[in-house]
Design an enzyme around this catalytic site. Structure first.
Site, PDB file in Angstrom:
ATOM      1  N   TYR A  28       4.306 -13.862  -8.667  1.00  0.00           N
ATOM      2  CA  TYR A  28       3.771 -12.505  -8.874  1.00  0.00           C
ATOM      3  C   TYR A  28       3.383 -11.868  -7.537  1.00  0.00           C
ATOM      4  O   TYR A  28       3.714 -10.713  -7.265  1.00  0.00           O
ATOM      5  CB  TYR A  28       2.560 -12.550  -9.819  1.00  0.00           C
ATOM      6  CG  TYR A  28       1.806 -11.245  -9.825  1.00  0.00           C
ATOM      7  CD1 TYR A  28       2.347 -10.106 -10.417  1.00  0.00           C
ATOM      8  CD2 TYR A  28       0.569 -11.126  -9.185  1.00  0.00           C
ATOM      9  CE1 TYR A  28       1.681  -8.885 -10.380  1.00  0.00           C
ATOM     10  CE2 TYR A  28      -0.099  -9.911  -9.143  1.00  0.00           C
ATOM     11  CZ  TYR A  28       0.453  -8.804  -9.736  1.00  0.00           C
ATOM     12  OH  TYR A  28      -0.195  -7.595  -9.689  1.00  0.00           O
ATOM     13  N   PRO A  81      -5.162  -2.412  -1.430  1.00  0.00           N
ATOM     14  CA  PRO A  81      -5.604  -2.759  -2.792  1.00  0.00           C
ATOM     15  C   PRO A  81      -4.564  -3.645  -3.462  1.00  0.00           C
ATOM     16  O   PRO A  81      -3.385  -3.311  -3.472  1.00  0.00           O
ATOM     17  CB  PRO A  81      -5.693  -1.395  -3.490  1.00  0.00           C
ATOM     18  CG  PRO A  81      -4.786  -0.494  -2.707  1.00  0.00           C
ATOM     19  CD  PRO A  81      -4.796  -0.992  -1.297  1.00  0.00           C
ATOM     20  N   SER A 110      -8.310  -2.516  -6.135  1.00  0.00           N
ATOM     21  CA  SER A 110      -7.354  -2.157  -7.188  1.00  0.00           C
ATOM     22  C   SER A 110      -8.052  -1.773  -8.492  1.00  0.00           C
ATOM     23  O   SER A 110      -9.108  -2.318  -8.825  1.00  0.00           O
ATOM     24  CB  SER A 110      -6.427  -3.352  -7.441  1.00  0.00           C
ATOM     25  OG  SER A 110      -5.691  -3.172  -8.622  1.00  0.00           O
ATOM     26  N   GLN A 130      -8.743   2.297  -5.708  1.00  0.00           N
ATOM     27  CA  GLN A 130      -7.349   2.670  -6.018  1.00  0.00           C
ATOM     28  C   GLN A 130      -7.234   3.002  -7.502  1.00  0.00           C
ATOM     29  O   GLN A 130      -7.612   2.199  -8.353  1.00  0.00           O
ATOM     30  CB  GLN A 130      -6.418   1.506  -5.645  1.00  0.00           C
ATOM     31  CG  GLN A 130      -4.959   1.728  -5.990  1.00  0.00           C
ATOM     32  CD  GLN A 130      -4.610   1.230  -7.376  1.00  0.00           C
ATOM     33  OE1 GLN A 130      -5.111   0.196  -7.807  1.00  0.00           O
ATOM     34  NE2 GLN A 130      -3.767   1.959  -8.075  1.00  0.00           N
ATOM     35  N   TYR A 132      -5.035   3.853 -10.831  1.00  0.00           N
ATOM     36  CA  TYR A 132      -3.849   4.041 -11.665  1.00  0.00           C
ATOM     37  C   TYR A 132      -4.308   4.932 -12.811  1.00  0.00           C
ATOM     38  O   TYR A 132      -5.193   4.544 -13.576  1.00  0.00           O
ATOM     39  CB  TYR A 132      -3.378   2.707 -12.254  1.00  0.00           C
ATOM     40  CG  TYR A 132      -2.573   1.835 -11.319  1.00  0.00           C
ATOM     41  CD1 TYR A 132      -1.491   2.350 -10.606  1.00  0.00           C
ATOM     42  CD2 TYR A 132      -2.871   0.485 -11.180  1.00  0.00           C
ATOM     43  CE1 TYR A 132      -0.741   1.541  -9.763  1.00  0.00           C
ATOM     44  CE2 TYR A 132      -2.118  -0.337 -10.336  1.00  0.00           C
ATOM     45  CZ  TYR A 132      -1.065   0.206  -9.638  1.00  0.00           C
ATOM     46  OH  TYR A 132      -0.317  -0.587  -8.813  1.00  0.00           O
ATOM     47  N   THR A 158      -2.544   6.072  -6.760  1.00  0.00           N
ATOM     48  CA  THR A 158      -1.201   5.508  -6.612  1.00  0.00           C
ATOM     49  C   THR A 158      -0.235   6.247  -7.520  1.00  0.00           C
ATOM     50  O   THR A 158      -0.434   6.297  -8.740  1.00  0.00           O
ATOM     51  CB  THR A 158      -1.210   4.002  -6.933  1.00  0.00           C
ATOM     52  OG1 THR A 158      -2.142   3.372  -6.055  1.00  0.00           O
ATOM     53  CG2 THR A 158       0.167   3.382  -6.743  1.00  0.00           C
ATOM     54  N   LYS A 226      -1.245   7.633  -2.582  1.00  0.00           N
ATOM     55  CA  LYS A 226      -0.529   6.430  -2.116  1.00  0.00           C
ATOM     56  C   LYS A 226       0.843   6.328  -2.772  1.00  0.00           C
ATOM     57  O   LYS A 226       0.962   6.484  -4.000  1.00  0.00           O
ATOM     58  CB  LYS A 226      -1.347   5.184  -2.483  1.00  0.00           C
ATOM     59  CG  LYS A 226      -0.681   3.842  -2.181  1.00  0.00           C
ATOM     60  CD  LYS A 226      -1.651   2.704  -2.450  1.00  0.00           C
ATOM     61  CE  LYS A 226      -1.129   1.352  -2.003  1.00  0.00           C
ATOM     62  NZ  LYS A 226      -0.236   0.701  -2.961  1.00  0.00           N
ATOM     63  N   HIS A 250       4.941   0.309  -1.784  1.00  0.00           N
ATOM     64  CA  HIS A 250       4.247  -0.627  -2.676  1.00  0.00           C
ATOM     65  C   HIS A 250       4.682  -2.060  -2.329  1.00  0.00           C
ATOM     66  O   HIS A 250       4.847  -2.902  -3.209  1.00  0.00           O
ATOM     67  CB  HIS A 250       4.559  -0.318  -4.133  1.00  0.00           C
ATOM     68  CG  HIS A 250       3.440  -0.642  -5.093  1.00  0.00           C
ATOM     69  ND1 HIS A 250       2.614   0.313  -5.632  1.00  0.00           N
ATOM     70  CD2 HIS A 250       3.012  -1.822  -5.605  1.00  0.00           C
ATOM     71  CE1 HIS A 250       1.746  -0.269  -6.457  1.00  0.00           C
ATOM     72  NE2 HIS A 250       1.971  -1.570  -6.459  1.00  0.00           N
ATOM     73  N   SER A 282       3.298  -1.626   3.949  1.00  0.00           N
ATOM     74  CA  SER A 282       4.545  -2.288   3.538  1.00  0.00           C
ATOM     75  C   SER A 282       5.271  -2.885   4.742  1.00  0.00           C
ATOM     76  O   SER A 282       5.800  -2.156   5.586  1.00  0.00           O
ATOM     77  CB  SER A 282       5.479  -1.352   2.758  1.00  0.00           C
ATOM     78  OG  SER A 282       4.807  -0.834   1.605  1.00  0.00           O
ATOM     79  N   GLY A 283       5.223  -4.204   4.805  1.00  0.00           N
ATOM     80  CA  GLY A 283       5.951  -4.930   5.840  1.00  0.00           C
ATOM     81  C   GLY A 283       5.249  -5.044   7.186  1.00  0.00           C
ATOM     82  O   GLY A 283       5.852  -5.521   8.142  1.00  0.00           O
ATOM     83  N   GLY A 304      -0.999  -5.928   3.009  1.00  0.00           N
ATOM     84  CA  GLY A 304      -1.064  -6.470   1.654  1.00  0.00           C
ATOM     85  C   GLY A 304      -0.935  -7.979   1.632  1.00  0.00           C
ATOM     86  O   GLY A 304      -1.893  -8.722   1.825  1.00  0.00           O
ATOM     87  N   ARG A 305       0.281  -8.458   1.445  1.00  0.00           N
ATOM     88  CA  ARG A 305       0.462  -9.891   1.166  1.00  0.00           C
ATOM     89  C   ARG A 305      -0.168 -10.828   2.199  1.00  0.00           C
ATOM     90  O   ARG A 305      -0.754 -11.844   1.792  1.00  0.00           O
ATOM     91  CB  ARG A 305       1.944 -10.203   0.963  1.00  0.00           C
ATOM     92  CG  ARG A 305       2.524  -9.558  -0.309  1.00  0.00           C
ATOM     93  CD  ARG A 305       3.966  -9.959  -0.495  1.00  0.00           C
ATOM     94  NE  ARG A 305       4.643  -9.225  -1.556  1.00  0.00           N
ATOM     95  CZ  ARG A 305       5.218  -8.028  -1.395  1.00  0.00           C
ATOM     96  NH1 ARG A 305       5.186  -7.415  -0.212  1.00  0.00           N
ATOM     97  NH2 ARG A 305       5.836  -7.448  -2.403  1.00  0.00           N
TER      98      ARG A 305
HETATM   99  C1  LIG Z   1       0.151  -8.998  -5.516  1.00  0.00           C
HETATM  100  C2  LIG Z   1       0.093  -7.532  -5.242  1.00  0.00           C
HETATM  101  C3  LIG Z   1      -0.639  -6.709  -6.064  1.00  0.00           C
HETATM  102  C4  LIG Z   1      -0.711  -5.339  -5.812  1.00  0.00           C
HETATM  103  N1  LIG Z   1      -1.484  -4.558  -6.614  1.00  0.00           N
HETATM  104  C5  LIG Z   1      -1.590  -3.234  -6.347  1.00  0.00           C
HETATM  105  C6  LIG Z   1      -2.429  -2.411  -7.146  1.00  0.00           C
HETATM  106  O1  LIG Z   1      -3.075  -2.860  -8.083  1.00  0.00           O
HETATM  107  N2  LIG Z   1      -2.480  -1.089  -6.831  1.00  0.00           N
HETATM  108  C7  LIG Z   1      -1.774  -0.542  -5.784  1.00  0.00           C
HETATM  109  O2  LIG Z   1      -1.839   0.661  -5.534  1.00  0.00           O
HETATM  110  N3  LIG Z   1      -0.989  -1.320  -4.997  1.00  0.00           N
HETATM  111  C8  LIG Z   1      -0.897  -2.635  -5.246  1.00  0.00           C
HETATM  112  N4  LIG Z   1      -0.103  -3.422  -4.445  1.00  0.00           N
HETATM  113  C9  LIG Z   1       0.577  -2.822  -3.278  1.00  0.00           C
HETATM  114  C10 LIG Z   1      -0.303  -2.893  -2.027  1.00  0.00           C
HETATM  115  O3  LIG Z   1      -1.409  -2.028  -2.108  1.00  0.00           O
HETATM  116  C11 LIG Z   1       0.471  -2.506  -0.758  1.00  0.00           C
HETATM  117  O4  LIG Z   1       1.055  -1.239  -0.942  1.00  0.00           O
HETATM  118  C12 LIG Z   1       1.564  -3.510  -0.393  1.00  0.00           C
HETATM  119  O5  LIG Z   1       1.195  -4.826  -0.703  1.00  0.00           O
HETATM  120  C13 LIG Z   1       1.859  -3.408   1.107  1.00  0.00           C
HETATM  121  O6  LIG Z   1       2.965  -4.185   1.454  1.00  0.00           O
HETATM  122  P1  LIG Z   1       2.878  -5.652   2.104  1.00  0.00           P
HETATM  123  O7  LIG Z   1       2.492  -6.587   1.008  1.00  0.00           O
HETATM  124  O8  LIG Z   1       4.258  -5.848   2.605  1.00  0.00           O
HETATM  125  O9  LIG Z   1       1.850  -5.612   3.235  1.00  0.00           O
HETATM  126  C14 LIG Z   1      -0.019  -4.797  -4.705  1.00  0.00           C
HETATM  127  C15 LIG Z   1       0.718  -5.633  -3.874  1.00  0.00           C
HETATM  128  C16 LIG Z   1       0.786  -6.979  -4.123  1.00  0.00           C
HETATM  129  C17 LIG Z   1       1.563  -7.857  -3.195  1.00  0.00           C
END
Ligand SMILES: Cc1cc2nc3c(=O)[nH]c(=O)nc-3n(C[C@H](O)[C@H](O)[C@H](O)COP(=O)(O)O)c2cc1C
Length: 357
Positions: A28, A81, A110, A130, A132, A158, A226, A250, A282-283, A304-305
């Site tokens: 996930y 988030p 989140s 954040q 939704y 978002t 976002k 995302h 992202s990235g 994020g990750r």
């Molecule tokens: C496991 C996971 C859960 C996420 N949950 C949300 C969320 O609930 N709301 C949201 O706006 N973005 C969510 N995101 C997106 C992150 O906010 C972010 O845009 C993204 O992880 C950035 O990319 P990166 O993982 O490459 O750094 C989630 C990302 C991941 C990996």
């Protein structure tokens, strides 16, 4: 060499997290939309940016402090988030908030958090909520009012995932049998949900620009949008009252064949950069990537990750280490390109700033 070493740092951390997490949780967290093309391209595109270092500058201080919508921070490296952080570490956003406070950063919380706002706020880190927007708009209103009352400094609306692209990215409660990761929406009360259908908490698929003003009015705090990847969308969001936009794919979870956020950032900065703060995620995997984003006009980046991998492998300490490492790498890159402060990182430090690889 720093860049290569740093690149493998993020990869190694992911491998460590993968070894420690149950497969379905890792799946996930790491999941992507489509064939994962956007994720594959994302870090490569940030990596492809080349700098034009400036000589004869004073780089003796290496100051990474900045301000984001008026909030003073020690770093422009912020925590994105992310849902279900309790599947990475039992303290979930409490651990992340502590890590963020240590790093002098800011936390995105989140909608799908398992932790009550009051407990996150008690950790003393600045945080944004954040949003939704749900099918039942009353539920979203209740959440944003509660977040504002718990002193969230802004809302992050978002707009890119009203429906997730891949079934792997939708949590099937059956797959999360024993984990606390099953819990989410901790800030909705039982009475909020009583009498409502299962559908009520699903994402609204008919969002219009009015929602920006409605959220602003309802909460009394600023709204950042976002998931913006186009200059015209950024313009419309700002004209409708957004105080900032976050360029994001995302994390490649919405559309496999999406442009990367590095590709989209220049047109968004061009469209609204004079009128509001622009952020990007992202990235982002190294301090070089952070410097590249700032030079392209971003005010700050969200990670994020890597933060999730830090949480999974070391809880609060693990997440703090990620934010601090990216900040330290940024400081090194600043010295190398001739920037003493964040403000000194300017677009003339990029070679071919509009490059799209
Ligand atoms: C496991 C996971 C859960 C996420 N949950 C949300 C969320 O609930 N709301 C949201 O706006 N973005 C969510 N995101 C997106 C992150 O906010 C972010 O845009 C993204 O992880 C950035 O990319 P990166 O993982 O490459 O750094 C989630 C990302 C991941 C990996």
């Amino acid at each position: 060499m720093q860049r290569e070493a740093a690149q493998s740092y993020a990869d190694e951390l992911e491998m460590k997290a993968k070894a420690e997490l149950p497969d379905y949780v890792y799946g996930y967290f790491a999941g992507t939309a489509g064939g994962g093309e956007s994720v594959q391209d994302a870090a490569a595109h940030w990596d492809a940016v080349r700098f034009r270092p400036k000589a004869f500058t004073n780089t003796s201080e290496g100051l990474t402090r900045t301000s984001i919508l008026g909030t003073q921070l020690r770093t422009p490296v912020l925590a994105a988030p992310m849902a279900h952080q309790n599947a990475a570490t039992p303290l979930a956003e409490i651990a992340t908030a502590r890590a963020v406070r240590r790093a002098g950063s800011l936390l995105g919380v989140s909608t799908n958090t398992s932790v009550p706002f009051s407990q996150i706020a008690a950790e003393g880190a600045p945080w944004w909520f954040q949003v939704y927007v749900m099918k039942d708009r009353g539920l979203s209103s209740a959440l944003v009012e509660r977040a504002a009352a718990a002193e969230a400094k802004a809302l992050v609306l978002t707009v890119d995932t009203t429906r997730l692209a891949s079934s792997e990215l939708v949590i099937d409660p059956q797959l999360w049998p024993e984990t606390p990761g099953k819990r989410r929406l901790a800030n909705l009360l039982e009475e909020d949900l009583s009498g409502l259908s299962e559908d009520a908490t699903r994402g609204a698929e008919d969002l219009t620009l009015d929602i920006i003003g409605e959220l602003r009015e309802r909460s009394g705090i600023e709204v950042i949008v976002k998931g913006i990847l186009r200059g015209d969308d950024a313009r419309r969001a700002v004209d409708a009252g957004a105080a900032g936009v976050l360029v994001s794919t995302h994390g490649g979870r919405r559309l496999g064949k999406s442009v990367t956020s590095m590709q989209a950032l220049p047109e968004v900065v061009q469209a609204v950069g004079n009128d509001c703060e622009v952020y990007v995620d992202s990235g982002i995997r190294t301090g070089d990537h952070v410097a590249a984003a700032l030079a392209m006009g971003a005010r700050a980046v969200f990670v994020g990750r890597p933060v999730m991998w830090g949480l999974a492998t070391g809880g609060e300490d693990g997440a703090a280490a990620v934010l601090e490492r990216f900040t330290e790498e940024l400081r090194l890159t600043m010295a190398a390109i001739g920037a003493n402060t964040i403000r000194d990182i300017t677009s003339d430090m990029l070679w071919r700033p509009q490059a799209t690889c």
